[in-house]
Design an enzyme around this catalytic site. Structure first.
Site, PDB file in Angstrom:
ATOM      1  CD  GLU A  73      -2.728  -1.383   2.448  1.00 58.20           C
ATOM      2  OE1 GLU A  73      -2.870  -0.424   3.206  1.00 58.20           O
ATOM      3  OE2 GLU A  73      -3.244  -2.498   2.658  1.00 58.20           O
ATOM      4  CD  GLU A 126      -4.353  -7.947   2.234  1.00 58.20           C
ATOM      5  OE1 GLU A 126      -5.227  -7.242   2.772  1.00 58.20           O
ATOM      6  OE2 GLU A 126      -3.173  -7.570   2.152  1.00 58.20           O
TER       7      GLU A 126
HETATM    8  O1  9MR Z   1      -6.784  -8.000   9.025  1.00 60.12           O
HETATM    9  C1  9MR Z   1      -5.782  -7.182   9.597  1.00 60.12           C
HETATM   10  C2  9MR Z   1      -6.244  -6.650  10.950  1.00 60.12           C
HETATM   11  O2  9MR Z   1      -6.395  -7.745  11.847  1.00 60.12           O
HETATM   12  C3  9MR Z   1      -5.222  -5.662  11.488  1.00 60.12           C
HETATM   13  O3  9MR Z   1      -5.708  -5.071  12.669  1.00 60.12           O
HETATM   14  C4  9MR Z   1      -4.950  -4.580  10.439  1.00 60.12           C
HETATM   15  C5  9MR Z   1      -3.852  -3.649  10.898  1.00 60.12           C
HETATM   16  O4  9MR Z   1      -2.678  -4.387  10.986  1.00 60.12           O
HETATM   17  O5  9MR Z   1      -4.520  -5.174   9.209  1.00 60.12           O
HETATM   18  C6  9MR Z   1      -5.508  -6.026   8.661  1.00 60.12           C
HETATM   19  O6  9MR Z   1      -5.046  -6.547   7.435  1.00 60.12           O
HETATM   20  C7  9MR Z   1      -4.626  -5.589   6.454  1.00 60.12           C
HETATM   21  C8  9MR Z   1      -3.479  -6.184   5.679  1.00 60.12           C
HETATM   22  O7  9MR Z   1      -2.433  -6.490   6.554  1.00 60.12           O
HETATM   23  C9  9MR Z   1      -3.042  -5.227   4.583  1.00 60.12           C
HETATM   24  N1  9MR Z   1      -4.163  -4.929   3.711  1.00 60.12           N
HETATM   25  C10 9MR Z   1      -5.308  -4.364   4.403  1.00 60.12           C
HETATM   26  C11 9MR Z   1      -5.769  -5.294   5.491  1.00 60.12           C
HETATM   27  C12 9MR Z   1      -6.936  -4.700   6.201  1.00 60.12           C
HETATM   28  O8  9MR Z   1      -6.538  -3.528   6.825  1.00 60.12           O
END
Ligand code: 9MR
Length: 365
Positions: free
Chosen positions: A147, A254
């Site tokens: 990102e 994802e």
């Molecule tokens: O699913 C993840 C959530 O449990 C965490 O709190 C969050 C922050 O670390 O990240 C979520 O996953 C993200 C992923 O790592 C990157 N793409 C976006 C996802 C949703 O925010």
């Protein structure tokens, strides 16, 4: 700890093959999970029964690898990597550089100001080298940068601590350091909404700029945080086709489908929304069927063009989805193929059938 399971596991309808059996190597099919999931015998058994690759959802990021004093803590990341290894599941390293779940000292001084470029480059190189060395041989591919692109129209890159300290080439340097640490491991860029034409173009620019420096970048991760109502299947297929034709392997990293009302798409954690919580006690059948139909069109769209080597669901089941708290906090969401009791939902049978059909046609070619 090896988890044993039988194909006709509890809750599976006899007609629906476990996803990994339906796909059987034509495309890797995985889920993300955390240390609490693999410690729960039922969840671990479901993961191993259904999926043949694995991604750590949170605990493989800088915040969980290194502390504020720069000391590395490997216990939980090792547990996740070893779970995948012990079950023969390719493990995706998610991820090395992101503006969230990181350590401020990598790129900022104690007052939150950007470090001098050389110091930030040293911190970035030391972190990536240490982590990639530690997991050498246990990671199928690394999400090097996550990102980095802006969601705003013509703006190219997001304003992040790494970019403020190092400059726009923090992306190329991260890929350079990851490759230097392990020349054998595939590397990819990961982001959301990059199936959309405006952000797809930015992604291709980023990928080509890294390659233009003679650096390794093998693949692009389309996150796939999608909605019941969009994006359209042809947008998904066109994006996969364009990345593939540009010479990049495509990962769907994802995948989930938000069934609740929202005004924003994507996954920018800073965008919090207000919205109703319409299904606190269960998903109505008609929405369940909409979800099944939506997953069917998504999987047809993903598998129609060549180029996709892996599809990962973002979470093992509805109870563990980040969408229960994003973009609206404390809602009850139903974005995945398994419910809170680990039972397959109608969408599971639809996806299983499409995976089996795709595999059969791949064998016929
Ligand atoms: O699913 C993840 C959530 O449990 C965490 O709190 C969050 C922050 O670390 O990240 C979520 O996953 C993200 C992923 O790592 C990157 N793409 C976006 C996802 C949703 O925010």
């Amino acid at each position: 700890m090896l988890v044993m399971f039988c194909a006709g596991g509890v809750g599976l309808r006899a007609s629906a093959l476990p996803l990994r059996e339906a796909a059987r190597g034509s495309v890797l099919i995985g889920c993300s999970a955390g240390s609490s999931d693999i410690a729960d015998p039922e969840t671990a058994a479901m993961i191993v029964r259904e999926f043949d690759c694995f991604t750590a959802d949170n605990e493989f990021m800088p915040k969980f690898m290194v502390d504020d004093e720069g000391r590395y803590t490997w216990e939980i990341p090792d547990r996740l990597a070893n779970f995948a290894r012990d079950h023969g599941m390719p493990f995706y390293g998610h991820m090395l550089v992101w503006q969230h779940e990181t350590r401020a000292w990598l790129f900022e001084d104690k007052d939150g100001k950007p470090l001098p470029r050389e110091q930030a480059l040293k911190n970035l190189r030391d972190y990536i080298t240490t982590v990639v060395h530690h997991f050498r041989g246990r990671v199928k591919a690394w999400a090097v940068v996550n990102e980095a692109l802006s969601d705003d129209g013509d703006t190219y890159l997001r304003d992040t601590p790494a970019r403020r300290a190092i400059g726009d080439d923090f992306i190329a340097r991260a890929f350079e350091y990851a490759h230097a640490a392990d020349p054998t491991v595939p590397l990819y860029y990961n982001d959301y909404n990059i199936e959309l034409p405006y952000k797809r173009a930015k992604t291709l620019r980023l990928l080509r700029e890294v390659r233009a420096e003679g650096l390794r970048v093998d693949a692009v991760g389309i996150q796939g945080h999608w909605l019941i109502g969009g994006p359209a299947p042809e947008v998904i297929s066109d994006a996969i086709r364009e990345f593939h034709e540009a010479g990049f392997e495509v990962l769907i990293t994802e995948l989930d489908v938000d069934v609740l009302p929202r005004t924003t798409s994507g996954a920018d954690l800073q965008s919090v929304d207000e919205g109703p919580n319409p299904y606190p006690n269960g998903l109505p059948d008609e929405v369940q069927q909409q979800l099944a139909q939506r997953y069917g069109e998504i999987f047809e769209a993903i598998l129609r063009p060549p180029g996709v080597s892996m599809i990962t669901f973002w979470g093992p089941h509805d109870g563990r989805s980040w969408l229960n708290d994003f973009p609206v906090r404390r809602r009850t969401n139903y974005p995945l193929l398994f419910d809170r009791e680990l039972r397959p939902k109608p969408a599971h049978a639809v996806v299983s059938e499409i995976l089996a059909k795709h595999r059969a046609s791949a064998l016929d070619r």
